[in-house]
Design a protein around this motif. Structure first.
Motif, PDB file in Angstrom:
ATOM      1  N   ALA A 198      45.615  45.548  31.130  1.00  0.00           N
ATOM      2  CA  ALA A 198      46.845  45.547  30.341  1.00  0.00           C
ATOM      3  C   ALA A 198      47.946  44.788  31.074  1.00  0.00           C
ATOM      4  O   ALA A 198      48.687  44.007  30.472  1.00  0.00           O
ATOM      5  CB  ALA A 198      47.293  46.979  30.063  1.00  0.00           C
ATOM      6  N   LYS A 199      48.049  45.005  32.377  1.00  0.00           N
ATOM      7  CA  LYS A 199      49.062  44.313  33.182  1.00  0.00           C
ATOM      8  C   LYS A 199      48.817  42.808  33.179  1.00  0.00           C
ATOM      9  O   LYS A 199      49.736  42.021  33.004  1.00  0.00           O
ATOM     10  CB  LYS A 199      49.062  44.843  34.610  1.00  0.00           C
ATOM     11  N   ARG A 200      47.552  42.396  33.344  1.00  0.00           N
ATOM     12  CA  ARG A 200      47.243  40.964  33.338  1.00  0.00           C
ATOM     13  C   ARG A 200      47.541  40.320  31.992  1.00  0.00           C
ATOM     14  O   ARG A 200      48.086  39.209  31.935  1.00  0.00           O
ATOM     15  CB  ARG A 200      45.771  40.739  33.706  1.00  0.00           C
ATOM     16  N   ILE A 201      47.200  40.990  30.910  1.00  0.00           N
ATOM     17  CA  ILE A 201      47.479  40.453  29.567  1.00  0.00           C
ATOM     18  C   ILE A 201      48.977  40.227  29.404  1.00  0.00           C
ATOM     19  O   ILE A 201      49.416  39.151  28.999  1.00  0.00           O
ATOM     20  CB  ILE A 201      46.944  41.400  28.474  1.00  0.00           C
ATOM     21  N   HIS A 202      49.771  41.249  29.718  1.00  0.00           N
ATOM     22  CA  HIS A 202      51.219  41.142  29.548  1.00  0.00           C
ATOM     23  C   HIS A 202      51.808  40.090  30.485  1.00  0.00           C
ATOM     24  O   HIS A 202      52.631  39.265  30.070  1.00  0.00           O
ATOM     25  CB  HIS A 202      51.888  42.496  29.776  1.00  0.00           C
ATOM     26  N   ASP A 203      51.385  40.092  31.749  1.00  0.00           N
ATOM     27  CA  ASP A 203      51.888  39.108  32.723  1.00  0.00           C
ATOM     28  C   ASP A 203      51.631  37.685  32.267  1.00  0.00           C
ATOM     29  O   ASP A 203      52.505  36.822  32.336  1.00  0.00           O
ATOM     30  CB  ASP A 203      51.226  39.303  34.091  1.00  0.00           C
ATOM     31  N   ARG A 204      50.416  37.425  31.808  1.00  0.00           N
ATOM     32  CA  ARG A 204      50.048  36.054  31.437  1.00  0.00           C
ATOM     33  C   ARG A 204      50.717  35.589  30.154  1.00  0.00           C
ATOM     34  O   ARG A 204      51.012  34.404  30.007  1.00  0.00           O
ATOM     35  CB  ARG A 204      48.532  35.939  31.336  1.00  0.00           C
ATOM     36  N   LEU A 205      50.961  36.501  29.243  1.00  0.00           N
ATOM     37  CA  LEU A 205      51.617  36.105  27.991  1.00  0.00           C
ATOM     38  C   LEU A 205      53.118  35.975  28.135  1.00  0.00           C
ATOM     39  O   LEU A 205      53.728  35.095  27.527  1.00  0.00           O
ATOM     40  CB  LEU A 205      51.294  37.105  26.881  1.00  0.00           C
ATOM     41  N   THR A 206      53.739  36.851  28.907  1.00  0.00           N
ATOM     42  CA  THR A 206      55.199  36.857  28.972  1.00  0.00           C
ATOM     43  C   THR A 206      55.763  36.291  30.263  1.00  0.00           C
ATOM     44  O   THR A 206      56.936  35.962  30.327  1.00  0.00           O
ATOM     45  CB  THR A 206      55.761  38.283  28.811  1.00  0.00           C
ATOM     46  N   GLY A 207      54.944  36.220  31.303  1.00  0.00           N
ATOM     47  CA  GLY A 207      55.429  35.733  32.586  1.00  0.00           C
ATOM     48  C   GLY A 207      56.208  36.779  33.365  1.00  0.00           C
ATOM     49  O   GLY A 207      56.798  36.482  34.389  1.00  0.00           O
TER      50      GLY A 207
END
Length: 71
Positions: free
Chosen positions: A17-26
């Protein structure tokens, strides 16, 4: 009989979940948002991360999408 809250069988891990959010939003998600995202499946977490009504998704629109559209 189960007592208490359980994540759905297709829920993603907190790390995913953290990786998904990090990669989409920066930006990293808050602890509360991370808990919400981890209870979703991957597609739902991605959709929620870029939802314009979500305050924490502004990084997607202000940075990621802008950089994608810039020649």
């Amino acid at each position: 009989m189960s007592i208490g809250w359980q994540a759905p069988a297709n829920a993603i891990t907190r790390d995913q979940a953290k990786r998904i959010h990090d990669r989409l939003t920066g930006t990293p998600p808050s602890a509360n948002l991370l808990t919400q995202l981890a209870a979703m499946d991957a597609l739902s977490a991605a959709k929620y991360s870029i939802d314009p009504t979500n305050v924490e998704s502004k990084g997607f629109y202000n940075v990621t999408l802008k950089n994608f559209a810039t020649p």
